[in-house]
Design a protein around this motif. Structure first.
Motif, PDB file in Angstrom:
ATOM      1  N   ILE A  15      -3.900   7.247  -3.242  1.00 25.99           N
ATOM      2  CA  ILE A  15      -3.665   5.234  -2.911  1.00 25.99           C
ATOM      3  C   ILE A  15      -3.680   4.555  -3.473  1.00 25.99           C
ATOM      4  O   ILE A  15      -4.579   4.542  -4.124  1.00 25.99           O
ATOM      5  N   PRO A  50       3.145  -0.243   5.311  1.00 28.20           N
ATOM      6  CA  PRO A  50       3.053  -1.320   3.607  1.00 28.20           C
ATOM      7  C   PRO A  50       2.181  -1.955   3.233  1.00 28.20           C
ATOM      8  O   PRO A  50       2.164  -2.246   1.973  1.00 28.20           O
ATOM      9  N   SER A 102      -1.028  11.771   3.836  1.00 34.11           N
ATOM     10  CA  SER A 102      -1.627  10.498   5.186  1.00 34.11           C
ATOM     11  C   SER A 102      -0.234   9.272   4.670  1.00 34.11           C
ATOM     12  O   SER A 102       0.812   9.226   4.122  1.00 34.11           O
ATOM     13  N   HIS A 103      -0.647   8.496   5.317  1.00 40.39           N
ATOM     14  CA  HIS A 103       1.263   7.110   4.769  1.00 40.39           C
ATOM     15  C   HIS A 103       0.582   5.398   5.502  1.00 40.39           C
ATOM     16  O   HIS A 103      -0.429   5.664   7.096  1.00 40.39           O
ATOM     17  N   PRO A 104       0.520   4.782   5.306  1.00 38.39           N
ATOM     18  CA  PRO A 104      -0.258   3.677   5.317  1.00 38.39           C
ATOM     19  C   PRO A 104       1.017   3.175   6.749  1.00 38.39           C
ATOM     20  O   PRO A 104       2.487   3.042   7.027  1.00 38.39           O
ATOM     21  N   THR A 105       0.393   2.626   7.307  1.00 38.59           N
ATOM     22  CA  THR A 105       0.798   2.343   9.110  1.00 38.59           C
ATOM     23  C   THR A 105       1.536   0.793   8.918  1.00 38.59           C
ATOM     24  O   THR A 105       2.586   0.692   9.243  1.00 38.59           O
ATOM     25  N   VAL A 123       0.709  -1.205   0.003  1.00 37.93           N
ATOM     26  CA  VAL A 123       0.025  -0.288  -0.564  1.00 37.93           C
ATOM     27  C   VAL A 123       0.630   1.260  -0.029  1.00 37.93           C
ATOM     28  O   VAL A 123       1.667   1.415   0.724  1.00 37.93           O
ATOM     29  N   CYS A 169      -9.064   7.957   4.371  1.00 35.93           N
ATOM     30  CA  CYS A 169      -8.712   7.167   4.527  1.00 35.93           C
ATOM     31  C   CYS A 169      -8.237   6.150   6.759  1.00 35.93           C
ATOM     32  O   CYS A 169      -8.966   4.882   7.035  1.00 35.93           O
ATOM     33  N   VAL A 173      -8.471  -1.483   4.328  1.00 35.33           N
ATOM     34  CA  VAL A 173      -8.014  -0.826   3.630  1.00 35.33           C
ATOM     35  C   VAL A 173      -8.179  -0.031   2.257  1.00 35.33           C
ATOM     36  O   VAL A 173      -8.053   0.766   1.185  1.00 35.33           O
ATOM     37  N   GLY A 184      -4.958   1.430   9.543  1.00 32.60           N
ATOM     38  CA  GLY A 184      -4.647   1.291   8.330  1.00 32.60           C
ATOM     39  C   GLY A 184      -3.464   2.578   7.708  1.00 32.60           C
ATOM     40  O   GLY A 184      -2.777   1.630   6.840  1.00 32.60           O
ATOM     41  N   PHE A 185      -4.741   3.221   8.195  1.00 33.25           N
ATOM     42  CA  PHE A 185      -3.366   4.743   8.110  1.00 33.25           C
ATOM     43  C   PHE A 185      -3.889   5.973   9.483  1.00 33.25           C
ATOM     44  O   PHE A 185      -4.433   5.638  10.203  1.00 33.25           O
TER      45      PHE A 185
END
Length: 77
Positions: free
Chosen positions: A61, A41, A36-39, A7, A20, A49, A27-28
Motif C-alpha cells: 500500500i 482511491p 486488495s484495492h482501496p474502496t 491510496v 488492510c 487507512v 477503506g479496502f
C-alpha cells in the motif's frame, strides 16, 4: 480542511492477507482474486487507512498527497 490522499495497492505485491480490510473497514476490499484495492482511491486523510498501510505484511500500500504527490507512506529513507 485536511489533507487529501491518493491510496494505491500494488496488486503485483499484494498477497491477499486481508489485514488492510480488517484494519480499515470501508477503506479496502478484496476482489474475487483476493487482491486488495482501496474502496476510494482519493480520500480525506484517514488514520485507519494509514494503520492498514503500516500493517501490510508485504508493504503493498502506498499513500501520497493527492495535490502534490508527496509520499505519506511508506516513508522515504
Amino acid at each position: 480542511m485536511g489533507d487529501r490522499w491518493h491510496v494505491e495497492v500494488d496488486r503485483s505485491v499484494c498477497i491477499g492477507s486481508g489485514m488492510c480490510v480488517v484494519t480499515a473497514p470501508g477503506g479496502f476490499a478484496l476482489d474475487a482474486a483476493r487482491q486488495s484495492h482501496p474502496t476510494t482511491p482519493e480520500r480525506d486523510a484517514d488514520e485507519q487507512v494509514l494503520e492498514a498501510a503500516e500493517g501490510c505484511p508485504v508493504e503493498a500500500i502506498t499513500i501520497t498527497l493527492a495535490d502534490s504527490g508527496e509520499v505519506v507512506f511508506p516513508p522515504e529513507d
